[in-house]
Scaffold this motif. Structure first.
Motif, short mmCIF file in Angstrom:
data_model
loop_
_atom_site.label_atom_id
_atom_site.label_comp_id
_atom_site.label_asym_id
_atom_site.label_seq_id
_atom_site.Cartn_x
_atom_site.Cartn_y
_atom_site.Cartn_z
N GLU A 17 68.41 96.58 18.36
CA GLU A 17 67.56 97.42 17.51
C GLU A 17 68.02 97.28 16.06
O GLU A 17 69.22 97.44 15.78
N VAL A 18 67.08 97.02 15.15
CA VAL A 18 67.45 96.85 13.75
C VAL A 18 68.06 98.14 13.19
O VAL A 18 69.03 98.12 12.45
N THR A 19 67.49 99.28 13.61
CA THR A 19 67.98 100.56 13.10
C THR A 19 69.47 100.74 13.41
O THR A 19 70.24 101.19 12.56
N SER A 20 69.87 100.37 14.63
CA SER A 20 71.28 100.57 14.98
C SER A 20 72.16 99.55 14.25
O SER A 20 73.29 99.85 13.88
N MET A 21 71.63 98.32 14.00
CA MET A 21 72.41 97.34 13.23
C MET A 21 72.67 97.87 11.83
O MET A 21 73.76 97.72 11.28
N ILE A 22 71.62 98.48 11.24
CA ILE A 22 71.77 99.02 9.89
C ILE A 22 72.77 100.17 9.89
O ILE A 22 73.66 100.25 9.02
N SER A 23 72.66 101.06 10.89
CA SER A 23 73.54 102.23 10.86
C SER A 23 74.99 101.84 11.13
O SER A 23 75.91 102.57 10.77
N GLN A 24 75.21 100.67 11.76
CA GLN A 24 76.59 100.21 11.93
C GLN A 24 77.18 99.62 10.65
O GLN A 24 78.36 99.76 10.37
N THR A 25 76.32 98.90 9.89
CA THR A 25 76.85 98.17 8.73
C THR A 25 76.79 98.97 7.43
O THR A 25 77.60 98.77 6.54
N LEU A 26 75.83 99.90 7.36
CA LEU A 26 75.63 100.63 6.11
C LEU A 26 76.88 101.41 5.66
O LEU A 26 77.23 101.37 4.47
N PRO A 27 77.59 102.11 6.57
CA PRO A 27 78.76 102.87 6.11
C PRO A 27 79.81 101.99 5.42
O PRO A 27 80.40 102.40 4.43
N VAL A 28 80.01 100.77 5.92
CA VAL A 28 80.99 99.86 5.32
C VAL A 28 80.64 99.64 3.86
O VAL A 28 81.48 99.79 2.95
N THR A 29 79.37 99.29 3.61
CA THR A 29 78.94 99.00 2.25
C THR A 29 79.00 100.25 1.38
O THR A 29 79.42 100.19 0.22
N LEU A 30 78.59 101.40 1.94
CA LEU A 30 78.59 102.62 1.14
C LEU A 30 80.02 103.02 0.74
O LEU A 30 80.26 103.38 -0.41
N TRP A 31 80.98 102.92 1.68
CA TRP A 31 82.36 103.24 1.34
C TRP A 31 82.89 102.30 0.26
O TRP A 31 83.55 102.71 -0.69
N LEU A 32 82.58 101.01 0.45
CA LEU A 32 83.02 100.01 -0.53
C LEU A 32 82.45 100.34 -1.91
O LEU A 32 83.17 100.36 -2.91
N ALA A 33 81.13 100.62 -1.96
CA ALA A 33 80.48 100.90 -3.24
C ALA A 33 81.03 102.18 -3.88
O ALA A 33 81.31 102.23 -5.07
N LEU A 34 81.22 103.19 -3.05
CA LEU A 34 81.72 104.48 -3.54
C LEU A 34 83.12 104.33 -4.13
O LEU A 34 83.42 104.83 -5.22
N TYR A 35 83.97 103.62 -3.40
CA TYR A 35 85.34 103.35 -3.84
C TYR A 35 85.31 102.59 -5.18
O TYR A 35 86.02 102.93 -6.13
N ALA A 36 84.43 101.58 -5.25
CA ALA A 36 84.33 100.78 -6.47
C ALA A 36 83.84 101.62 -7.64
O ALA A 36 84.38 101.52 -8.75
#
Lengths: 317, 292
Positions: A88-107
């Protein structure tokens, strides 16, 4: 215009932006080469089978109707399945999105803190070496490709010194400290360009504010130096910074893709690249949608935040 | 004595703003250094076919991973024994070309839109929504879309980078157009019933040109870095065409064996972008009325 009216206008504007973006994405998907029905049916399918799949996908209906179905699917988060993994694309997104958000927030955190410090140093020591140094760092930050810094960082801090891991990711929910440790080098790399922009902006607005009559009056009144600096100077600088950071979000997300690639982080960026290489269109479409929505929503929040920290904001459409 | 200073001052003010801008530029040390770096970039880009000791794609499997200083290969060779210096020179050529192409796209589309938005309120509302939409798509996403539809290439990378920078041009041109359209000579032109198009292009455009030029010097280094990023990811220029981003991608694979391979392309990008940014800063100080 009252504040609530302003928020309403911004909300409507954001919705229009999202709607036009949805049209662009919808048309973009249809501009892709190849017939999805033919691709799904496989090489041996006859015309009848292809027609059946077309009807199933709704591809035989008028374009406007297809668009409405597309919108309905997007709103109900029914984004289909990956043609590469079948997930399911939705579950793929929900798995990967937190990684990017934490990285962006930290940056963003690193860039803002670092940039404000450098910018304030430049303003405090005008015409002397610290300003020269701060300007030079900012200029360099704007002129170097951040992913190159990532390569050098891996060579120096991971391979030679062994201080930081060259790759790998620990979820924030599992072990926050290890997660931050693994994200530190990627976040620094991603933060450089933004930090340069923040430094320049902070310096410019501090110089402008510290020269105004009310700051001179505050100083004459005998207010302590730090108080004048932070309460009057920095607060005004922050107002401009919030907007700049909102506008830099697109560049930040682009940077996140390449940063994830270098440090092998399982985020949205890596997902996008894998999807492109495999021509996995449902995933590409979903990523573009998510990024667009993120951008519009964050900028809406930025505008609201803006009116909160700046009470004398000129509220206009 | 008094008289000579007075005449000198008069001569100073009587010169055109453009000449005064140039003089101010020449006094700015960082600007001059930036200008020299730019000159170096242009010489490398234009002269690559004559300066480069080897062809950028000339493979020599006998001598891979040569260190800098090898005879005939001043900066060494890469994994396929190709001359690093020659590849750098051709890479600069590609970078500069992409930078110019994307500025052409951004300025070509952004200028008329910005002029219109600053001149008419109705157009302003439409253009603002369009730039909002353009901003909502990060350049990498536009590039990904174009690469998916048309296949990755130099032109698509330049178009993606150009589109991503249109909002910046629109914003500064709109601001200038707003400022200028309130001035008396534009009101006079309106009163004389001069056509809208003529007011836009004959009166507003020349006055907005200095901010456009300044923005162009900001966009080019952003585009150069963007191209390197796209090509690094395999979404930009395709081998065997030379690109600094591709060189960095190759270098990443052999980072343990040959760290030098990662250093040169990065330094080259920095020199180019520093040139543009330093020159652009000086140009802004000299030309931009808002920055004074």
């Amino acid at each position: 215009m009252t504040k609530s009216r302003f928020f309403l206008t911004r909300l409507v504007q954001s919705l229009i932006t999202l709607l036009i973006s949805a049209v662009v994405i919808f048309l973009g998907i249809r501009a892709l080469p190849g017939d999805p029905a033919r691709a799904m049916a496989g090489d041996e399918a006859g015309p009848a089978e292809i027609a059946a799949i077309r009807a199933d996908l709704g591809l035989d209906r008028p374009l406007v109707e297809q668009f409405l179905i597309f919108l309905k699917n997007v709103v109900t988060l029914n984004l289909g399945e990956s043609t590469r993994t079948g997930q399911e694309v939705t579950s793929m997104i929900s798995q990967t999105l937190p990684v990017t958000l934490w990285l962006a927030l930290y940056a963003v955190f690193l860039a803002t803190v670092g940039g404000i410090i450098l910018g304030m140093i430049a303003e405090r020591h005008r015409g002397r070496f610290p300003e020269f140094l701060s300007n030079g760092i900012a200029l360099l930050g704007l002129s170097l490709p951040s992913f190159w810094l990532g390569l050098l960082g891996i060579m120096l801090f991971a391979i030679t010194l062994g201080w930081f891991p060259a790759s790998g990711y620990v979820p924030m929910g599992v072990n926050p400290l290890a997660a931050l440790y693994h994200l530190t080098m990627p976040a620094i790399v991603l933060a450089t360009a933004l930090a340069a922009v923040v430094t320049r902006q902070t310096r410019a607005s501090m110089i402008e504010t510290m020269g105004t009559d009310y700051v001179r009056f505050a100083k004459a009144k005998g207010l302590s130096q730090p108080r004048v600096l932070f309460k009057y100077g920095l607060r005004n600088a922050l107002i401009a910074l919030v907007t700049i950071t909102g506008l830099q979000l697109g560049a930040l997300l682009s940077g996140a893709v390449v940063t994830e690639q270098i440090f092998v982080l399982p985020g949205i960026g890596s997902l996008t690249l894998d999807a492109i290489l495999a021509r996995d269109f449902p995933v590409i479409q979903a990523v573009v949608l998510v990024v667009t929505v993120l951008y519009v929503v964050i900028n809406l929040l930025v505008d609201i935040l803006y009116t909160v920290i700046n009470p004398r904001v000129r509220v206009s459409a | 004595m008094y008289q000579t200073t007075a005449t000198a001052a008069a001569a100073e003010t009587s010169r055109s703003p453009f000449i005064r801008g140039l003089q101010q530029l020449a006094r700015n040390k960082l600007g001059v250094i930036g200008g020299l770096l730019l000159l170096l970039t242009v010489i490398a880009a234009v002269g690559a076919p004559w300066i480069a000791p080897h062809h950028f794609a000339a493979v020599n499997f006998q001598i891979p991973f040569q260190t800098p200083g090898t005879a005939g290969y001043p900066l060494g060779t890469d994994d396929l024994g190709r001359d690093v210096l020659s590849r750098l020179l051709y890479g600069v050529r590609t970078s500069l070309w992409i930078g110019l192409l994307s500025v052409a796209v951004a300025v070509g589309v952004g200028t008329p839109l910005g002029l219109l938005a600053g001149y008419s309120r109705v157009a302003d509302a439409v253009v603002s929504r369009l730039t909002d939409v353009a901003l909502a798509f990060p350049f990498l996403i536009i590039a990904v879309g174009l690469a998916a539809i048309r296949g990755p290439s130099l032109e698509n990378a330049a178009i993606a980078l150009g589109i991503a920078n249109i909002p910046i041009i629109v914003r500064v041109v709109r601001g200038e157009a707003l400022r200028i359209s309130g001035l008396e000579f534009v009101q006079a032109a309106r009163a004389m019933n001069i056509s809208q198009a003529r007011i836009l292009f004959q009166h507003l455009l020349p006055n907005a040109s200095s901010v456009i030029i300044v923005q162009a010097t900001v966009i080019i280094p952003v585009a150069i870095i963007g191209e390197a990023m796209l090509s690094f990811l395999g979404l930009g220029i395709q081998p065997p065409e030379p690109s600094l981003g591709i060189m960095l991608a190759d270098a990443q694979e052999y980072i343990y064996r040959s760290p030098w391979a990662a250093v040169w392309p990065g330094l080259t990008i920095i020199v180019m972008c520093l040139g543009f940014n330093m020159f652009g800063d000086a140009l802004r100080d000299a030309l931009d009325p808002n920055a004074r």
